[in-house]
Every structure is written in structure tokens, then in C-alpha cells.
Design a protein around this motif. Sequence first.
Motif, short mmCIF file in Angstrom:
data_model
loop_
_atom_site.label_atom_id
_atom_site.label_comp_id
_atom_site.label_asym_id
_atom_site.label_seq_id
_atom_site.Cartn_x
_atom_site.Cartn_y
_atom_site.Cartn_z
N MET A 360 73.14 14.81 -8.62
CA MET A 360 73.37 16.15 -8.09
C MET A 360 72.55 17.18 -8.86
N ILE A 361 72.46 17.01 -10.18
CA ILE A 361 71.66 17.93 -10.99
C ILE A 361 70.19 17.84 -10.58
N HIS A 362 69.66 16.61 -10.55
CA HIS A 362 68.24 16.43 -10.27
C HIS A 362 67.90 16.85 -8.85
N ASN A 363 68.55 16.26 -7.88
CA ASN A 363 68.17 16.49 -6.48
C ASN A 363 68.53 17.89 -6.01
N GLY A 364 69.59 18.47 -6.57
CA GLY A 364 69.94 19.83 -6.21
C GLY A 364 68.89 20.83 -6.69
N PHE A 365 68.51 20.74 -7.96
CA PHE A 365 67.50 21.65 -8.51
C PHE A 365 66.10 21.29 -8.02
N ALA A 366 65.87 20.03 -7.67
CA ALA A 366 64.53 19.61 -7.22
C ALA A 366 64.12 20.36 -5.95
N MET A 367 65.08 20.65 -5.11
CA MET A 367 64.76 21.36 -3.86
C MET A 367 64.18 22.74 -4.14
N LEU A 368 64.54 23.32 -5.28
CA LEU A 368 64.07 24.66 -5.63
C LEU A 368 62.87 24.63 -6.57
N LEU A 369 62.85 23.69 -7.52
CA LEU A 369 61.90 23.76 -8.63
C LEU A 369 60.81 22.70 -8.62
N TRP A 370 61.09 21.50 -8.11
CA TRP A 370 60.14 20.39 -8.25
C TRP A 370 58.78 20.66 -7.61
N PRO A 371 58.72 21.20 -6.39
CA PRO A 371 57.40 21.42 -5.78
C PRO A 371 56.49 22.33 -6.61
N VAL A 372 57.03 23.41 -7.16
CA VAL A 372 56.20 24.31 -7.95
C VAL A 372 55.87 23.69 -9.30
N SER A 373 56.79 22.91 -9.85
CA SER A 373 56.57 22.29 -11.16
C SER A 373 55.47 21.24 -11.12
N PHE A 374 55.36 20.48 -10.03
CA PHE A 374 54.47 19.31 -10.03
C PHE A 374 53.43 19.30 -8.92
N VAL A 375 53.75 19.82 -7.74
CA VAL A 375 52.76 19.85 -6.66
C VAL A 375 51.82 21.04 -6.82
N PHE A 376 52.37 22.21 -7.08
CA PHE A 376 51.59 23.44 -7.14
C PHE A 376 50.45 23.39 -8.17
N PRO A 377 50.66 22.85 -9.38
CA PRO A 377 49.55 22.83 -10.35
C PRO A 377 48.33 22.03 -9.89
#
Length: 452
Positions: A360-377
Amino acid sequence: MKNNPKSGYLFSNRALAALILPLILEQTLAITVGMADTMMVASVGEAGVSGVSLMDMINNLIFSVLAALATGGTVVVSQYLGANRLTDARDTSKQVVLTVFSAAAVLALLTALLRKELIRLLFGSIEADVMDAALTYLTVSAISYPFLGVYNAYAALFRAMGKTSITFYTSIVGNILNVAGNAVCIFGLHMGVLGVAIPSLLSRAVMALILYVCLKNPTHVLSIDRLSFRPDVEQIRKILYIGVPGGIENALFQGGRVLVVSIISLFGTIQIAANGVANSLDNMGCIVGQAMNLAMVAVIGRCAGTLDQGQIRYYTKKLMAFTYIATAVVNTTIIISLPFLLSLYGLSDETTVLAYKLVMIHNGFAMLLWPVSFVFPNMLRACNDVKYPMRISIFSMAAFRIGFSYVLGVRFGMGALGVWYAMILDWVFRCICFVGRYLHGDWKNTMFRLSK
């Protein structure tokens, strides 16, 4: 310098779909087959499983370095294609293959010669039967590195051309060979650890051969009729300029993950098991993001070749929007299905509850943060702005992912939950830095360095 597209956009929606969909399917296939692989490996015994799992950490380190070098090739070739410098693109394609293959061959030789010392350095003293299994698996894995390097190089060229369906179909063949080979060698021939390692070697060799034959087709823009072993120092320098920072970043990231796992190992069996199960479900939630990492490099690299900032911004927003929507759909589905998914693992109640919280921690926050953290760079990297993402990633890994894992997990007694909260801090820091870099516009200056 162009600020707005003048002659139409480089990619239609159909072209983007043809690029992205095979990448998503390929990532899905890799994770699914990986899970099946893990279940079959379990039958070789505890010593074999331990040896294979330990050596996979080393293999993942090698794989990440080769993938980063291949990404450097994707960026440079994509920029030449975007600038319509087809001769330079073809010449550079040969140098990509030469560079990645040479690096893989060197890593294979060093790993084979120093395998025992490497194992002891990373894992200390391990039991004799585990050491035997590890040595066997790592030796065969090292032999496969050059084939994997060639495959990564050719796959990078097909991504630069937007022909990702070819690499997807090739991966289907390779994964079928791997799974079938494991079944025959492990269950039929009872070859133990060798039965795990040899099919991987053969599948990588076959995949490299398939892409080699495909790229000889003269209808491809980057067709290579024959391999060239004559190095072009200038082109190799361009490839390494992009690839080396990524390789360093990936290597240290993998090393940081090993340290984080070692911290979690302090918390006992329940937390180790919950962490392992949560990681497997988290990987499913990042399937789209992993595919979009590759798509972002190919698409924005082509735009950077035109020096068209309008196209870069347009496709960055478009790819990020798709990533967010798809990531939200996938992770929401996992969260809704989580009670059922966890029931398949046969865990104790305490382990199930902790695994539920971690996912829940990972997948919940991933929807908000993961794309900018890893795809965007990867947008920055495709514009040759490679050192900034490397520095931010290394600092964030050390300070937040590792440092705060110890502070929250050990010192504050939060256990695995503290480690995963530290991961969220890592993501937040990355988001702030990468978005700030984009808005500040420093990538506009680095974009010209290799495009002239």
C-alpha cells in the motif's frame, strides 16, 4: 534553435502506440517469466537457490551497466535520426555494437577470473555447498555477458528506429527457450544449478543472433550489413558521455539496494518474507514505468536531434501523461486485488498484514511520485543532461534510501516500514530536483553538446 514545431510533429499517435505497447508487453513478459523461473529454481535445493539468488545480485549489476551503455547508444543514434543525418546514424550504430560488446567481454573476463574473490568480497564467508552453486552459476552467467551485450546494443538500435515489436517478438522466443530449457534441464535431466544457468546462456545467444539477422535487413534505416571492429573514437566518446554516468548510477543504485536488503535482514524472518513478497508485487506496479523509461529516451532523443524545444516539451508532457494514467490504472488494480494476491503466497497472518502495508505504501505513492522520479529524468538524459541525474540519484540513494532506512528502520525501531518510508523520501527528493532542473531550463544548453 527551434522553439516551436514547424513541419509537423515527429510521432503520430499510432507511431507512439507502436513504440510503447511492445515495450510494455516485453516488460510484462520478463516479470512473468522471472516469477516462473524463480519457482522452478526452488526445486534445485536450498543451497542452489541461495547460490543463484546471490549471483543474480551480481548479474543485475552487470546487466544494469550494459543497459546504460546501450541507452547511450539509443540517445546518440536517435539524435542523428532526428537531425536526418542518416550516414552518421548508421556509422554510430556500428560503434554502439562495438562499444557494448567490448564492455561485456571485459566484464565477462574479469568476472570469470575473479569470481571467487568477488563472491567473498560481496558476501563474505558462505557455506561450501552454496559457494559451489554460486561459482557454477556465475561462471556460466559470465559466458553469456557478451551475448547479452550484443542483444542490448541491437535492441537499442531498434528502439531508436521505433521498431520495438521486433525486440518484443525476439524476447518471446528467448523466454520460451529459457523456461522450456529450465524445465528440461532441471526436472528432466536433473542438472541442478547448471540446469538453471545453461538455458539462460542459450536463450541470450539466440536472441542476439535473431536481432543480428534482423538488422541485416536493408529495409531498416539502421541496417548493418557487416560488423565493424574499427573503433571511431569520436563516436564512442559520444556514446560513453551518455552511457557512463548512467552505468555508474545504475551500479551504485543496485549496490544501494543490496545494502537496504541487508538492513531489512536485521529485522527477522517475518519482515524479510513480507519485504520479498511486497517487492514482487511492486515490480508489477512498475511495468509501465519501466517500459516508458525506454520510450522516453528514444522519443526525446529524436526530438533533441532536431534541436526543437517545442517538440521536446510536447512529447515529454504526452509521455508523462500516459505514464501517470497507466501507472494509476495498474496500481489501483493491484491494490483492489491485494487481499486475493497475498492469499496466493500462503503467508502467516502477521507476514500478510505487513506485506499489505508495504504494498500500500509503495503502490499508493508510486501513482504520484514514481513517474517523475524515474521516467522523467530520461528526458534530461535524452537531451545529454546526464551528469545531473547521476549526481541526484547517487546522493538521494545514499542520504535517503540508505541513510534514512537506518535511521527510521533501526534507530527508531520502525523495521521494514521505516525502510519503505525512507524510499518515499528518496522519491520526493528526486521529484523536486528533476522538476526544478526542467523548469530552470539547464537541459537546453546540454542539448547542443552532442547535436552539433
